[in-house]
Design a protein around this motif. Structure first.
Motif, mmCIF file in Angstrom:
data_model
loop_
_atom_site.group_PDB
_atom_site.id
_atom_site.type_symbol
_atom_site.label_atom_id
_atom_site.label_comp_id
_atom_site.label_asym_id
_atom_site.label_seq_id
_atom_site.Cartn_x
_atom_site.Cartn_y
_atom_site.Cartn_z
ATOM 1 N N GLU A 196 0.833 -1.207 0.000
ATOM 2 C CA GLU A 196 0.000 0.000 0.000
ATOM 3 C C GLU A 196 0.866 1.255 0.000
ATOM 4 O O GLU A 196 0.541 2.254 -0.659
ATOM 5 C CB GLU A 196 -0.935 0.000 1.209
ATOM 6 C CG GLU A 196 -2.079 -0.990 1.086
ATOM 7 C CD GLU A 196 -3.238 -0.653 2.012
ATOM 8 O OE1 GLU A 196 -3.779 0.454 1.902
ATOM 9 O OE2 GLU A 196 -3.605 -1.511 2.827
ATOM 10 N N THR A 197 1.968 1.211 0.746
ATOM 11 C CA THR A 197 2.873 2.366 0.791
ATOM 12 C C THR A 197 3.459 2.657 -0.581
ATOM 13 O O THR A 197 3.509 3.809 -1.021
ATOM 14 C CB THR A 197 4.004 2.109 1.805
ATOM 15 O OG1 THR A 197 3.428 1.951 3.110
ATOM 16 C CG2 THR A 197 4.999 3.256 1.833
ATOM 17 N N ILE A 198 3.913 1.624 -1.280
ATOM 18 C CA ILE A 198 4.513 1.831 -2.596
ATOM 19 C C ILE A 198 3.449 2.264 -3.608
ATOM 20 O O ILE A 198 3.698 3.115 -4.467
ATOM 21 C CB ILE A 198 5.248 0.563 -3.068
ATOM 22 C CG1 ILE A 198 6.396 0.233 -2.101
ATOM 23 C CG2 ILE A 198 5.815 0.753 -4.480
ATOM 24 C CD1 ILE A 198 7.084 -1.097 -2.371
ATOM 25 N N VAL A 199 2.244 1.698 -3.498
ATOM 26 C CA VAL A 199 1.150 2.130 -4.376
ATOM 27 C C VAL A 199 0.880 3.617 -4.198
ATOM 28 O O VAL A 199 0.724 4.365 -5.166
ATOM 29 C CB VAL A 199 -0.133 1.315 -4.097
ATOM 30 C CG1 VAL A 199 -1.346 1.977 -4.739
ATOM 31 C CG2 VAL A 199 0.012 -0.106 -4.628
ATOM 32 N N ARG A 200 0.814 4.069 -2.949
ATOM 33 C CA ARG A 200 0.446 5.460 -2.652
ATOM 34 C C ARG A 200 1.590 6.442 -2.884
ATOM 35 O O ARG A 200 1.374 7.551 -3.376
ATOM 36 C CB ARG A 200 0.015 5.578 -1.179
ATOM 37 C CG ARG A 200 -1.329 4.972 -0.853
ATOM 38 C CD ARG A 200 -1.669 5.334 0.579
ATOM 39 N NE ARG A 200 -2.898 4.714 1.036
ATOM 40 C CZ ARG A 200 -3.505 5.031 2.173
ATOM 41 N NH1 ARG A 200 -2.974 5.956 2.959
ATOM 42 N NH2 ARG A 200 -4.611 4.430 2.541
ATOM 43 N N TYR A 201 2.797 6.042 -2.477
ATOM 44 C CA TYR A 201 3.878 7.012 -2.391
ATOM 45 C C TYR A 201 5.084 6.696 -3.274
ATOM 46 O O TYR A 201 6.026 7.483 -3.337
ATOM 47 C CB TYR A 201 4.355 7.124 -0.927
ATOM 48 C CG TYR A 201 3.234 7.355 0.054
ATOM 49 C CD1 TYR A 201 2.501 8.544 0.044
ATOM 50 C CD2 TYR A 201 2.890 6.385 0.998
ATOM 51 C CE1 TYR A 201 1.463 8.757 0.953
ATOM 52 C CE2 TYR A 201 1.849 6.581 1.901
ATOM 53 C CZ TYR A 201 1.147 7.772 1.875
ATOM 54 O OH TYR A 201 0.120 7.970 2.758
ATOM 55 N N GLY A 202 5.073 5.532 -3.927
ATOM 56 C CA GLY A 202 6.220 5.143 -4.732
ATOM 57 C C GLY A 202 6.177 5.698 -6.138
ATOM 58 O O GLY A 202 5.125 6.111 -6.646
ATOM 59 N N THR A 203 7.337 5.717 -6.789
ATOM 60 C CA THR A 203 7.434 6.148 -8.183
ATOM 61 C C THR A 203 7.121 4.953 -9.094
ATOM 62 O O THR A 203 7.000 3.819 -8.648
ATOM 63 C CB THR A 203 8.851 6.648 -8.484
ATOM 64 O OG1 THR A 203 9.769 5.537 -8.347
ATOM 65 C CG2 THR A 203 9.259 7.762 -7.526
#
Length: 401
Positions: free
Chosen positions: A107-114
């Motif tokens: 979820e973190t990478i989906v929301r905040y990742g490039t």
């Protein structure tokens, strides 16, 4: 809010329950047997990969991701009863690729990742090919206040240099764990909640050392494990930074909200299974001339358990509904409340179930003891009860100022 589940959710519930009955419960013992080796952290039980493939084939995969093209498109409210079913078995969440800390990290990478982050790390995580860990807690500070963390993330040209020691980085013992999300300070002089950053660190980067794997009340939780990790002069590309410098606390708040409620959903499932085992056991055993189920004190245990499970479930559904409709920030009081309620409720029911089982309850012949251990850690993980109670009280007091 409506308490009736949609036809879509009912269909998934039926599929999940059938899958659990047919594949998961019958293979719990086999999973443990396949783990028995000289190095339990070097072994991935083959049955797990078999079950994961079956779950993929039946469309029971990545159900947790709301509002994302990568998941099943379920809301938090729709996912809640499905996550509860998975919580009935310690091995089930991974079977469906819905296990912590991978869910929170995805979820973190989906929301905040490039896009680069998503291609390199999110895709294999979504496919269940690799696993991940989350490095926030530290041994030398009270990490219940995340602003206390002392690990440093310092810019040096086109790289960041990470130094510090983390522990309880759950999942880092798994040979499939390839990536860590590390939280540290990049500017100690900035405002209190702008000092922290989060950065992606591949575990094979020079300077990353897993110092030890920490047992929980004697359980090693292999192959997952809970690691103490030293990051010593670890260099990663500047592009590995998530969202930007000073945004770490913001990311933590966004990440931990869904993670907390997922824990609560699974906990309700564990409580349901404990109550089920208790009810079956007390109808099989006799003491002093009558079945345990006929003893008044046992009936009180069962009544209280049912009442408390229903209360916890309703509060969890309310929190999930609010997350879907008004957002995680507005739902923070409800998330905090359920994070206190669910583990304490489940621990009480597990304790009574263990009591009803007698000596058998503390053995590995039944899942009660290991379930108690895992749920007891939830009164600390993702914030201890005392921190959540403090937040709830402060919000309540604001109404009267």
């Amino acid at each position: 809010m409506y308490f009736e589940y949609s036809d879509k959710v009912k269909g998934l519930q039926e599929k999940l329950n059938n899958f659990m009955d047919k594949y998961v419960y019958p293979n719990e013992k086999l999973y443990e047997e396949q783990l028995q080796s000289n190095d339990r952290f070097a072994v991935v039980p083959p049955i797990m990969e078999e079950l994961k493939q079956k779950a993929k084939e039946e469309g029971l995969w990545n159900l947790f991701l709301p509002q994302s093209e990568h998941g099943a498109g379920l809301t938090n409210l729709e996912y809640a009863p499905l996550c509860e079913i998975m919580g009935r078995s310690s091995i089930a969440p991974e079977v469906f690729n819905c296990a912590a800390p991978d869910t929170g990290n995805m979820e973190t990478i989906v929301r905040y990742g490039t896009e680069e982050h998503k291609e390199k790390w999110l895709k294999p995580l979504l496919d269940g090919e690799i696993r991940s860990c989350f490095s926030m807690t530290e041994p030398d500070v009270a990490s219940s206040d995340a602003t206390n963390i002392q690990a440093s993330i310092v810019r040096d040209g086109d790289e960041y240099v990470i130094n510090g020691t983390k522990w309880w980085s759950s999942g880092a013992g798994d040979p499939r764990c390839k990536i860590a999300i590390v939280m540290g300070k990049n500017d100690p002089t900035a405002p209190k909640h702008k000092q922290q950053s989060m950065i992606l660190v591949p575990l094979d980067t020079p300077g990353v050392k897993v110092k030890r794997l920490l047992p929980v009340f004697g359980y090693d939780h292999a192959p997952h494990g809970h690691a103490e990790i030293e990051y010593k002069d670890v260099r990663v590309p500047a592009s590995n930074m998530l969202l930007g410098e000073g945004r770490g606390f913001e990311i933590a708040q966004g990440r931990l909200g869904p993670g907390r409620i997922h824990h609560c959903m699974r906990t309700i499932g564990a409580a349901e299974r404990a109550l089920e085992l208790l009810c079956k056991r007390v109808q099989e055993r006799e003491t002093f001339g009558k079945k345990l189920a006929e003893q008044g004190v046992i009936q009180e245990w069962i009544a209280d358990a049912r009442i408390n499970i229903e209360q916890a479930r309703l509060l969890t559904l309310k929190a999930a509904y609010m997350m879907d409709t008004v957002g995680n920030k507005e739902a923070k009081a409800e998330i905090a409340m359920i994070k206190v309620v669910a583990p304490n409720m489940a621990l009480e029911i597990l304790d009574k179930a263990i009591q009803a089982f007698g000596a058998a309850g503390v053995t590995e012949d039944f899942p009660l003891a290991s379930s108690w251990v895992k749920i007891r850690t939830l009164r600390l993980a993702d914030g201890p009860d005392e921190v959540h109670r403090r937040a709830i009280a402060r919000q309540e007091l604001k109404k009267y100022q």
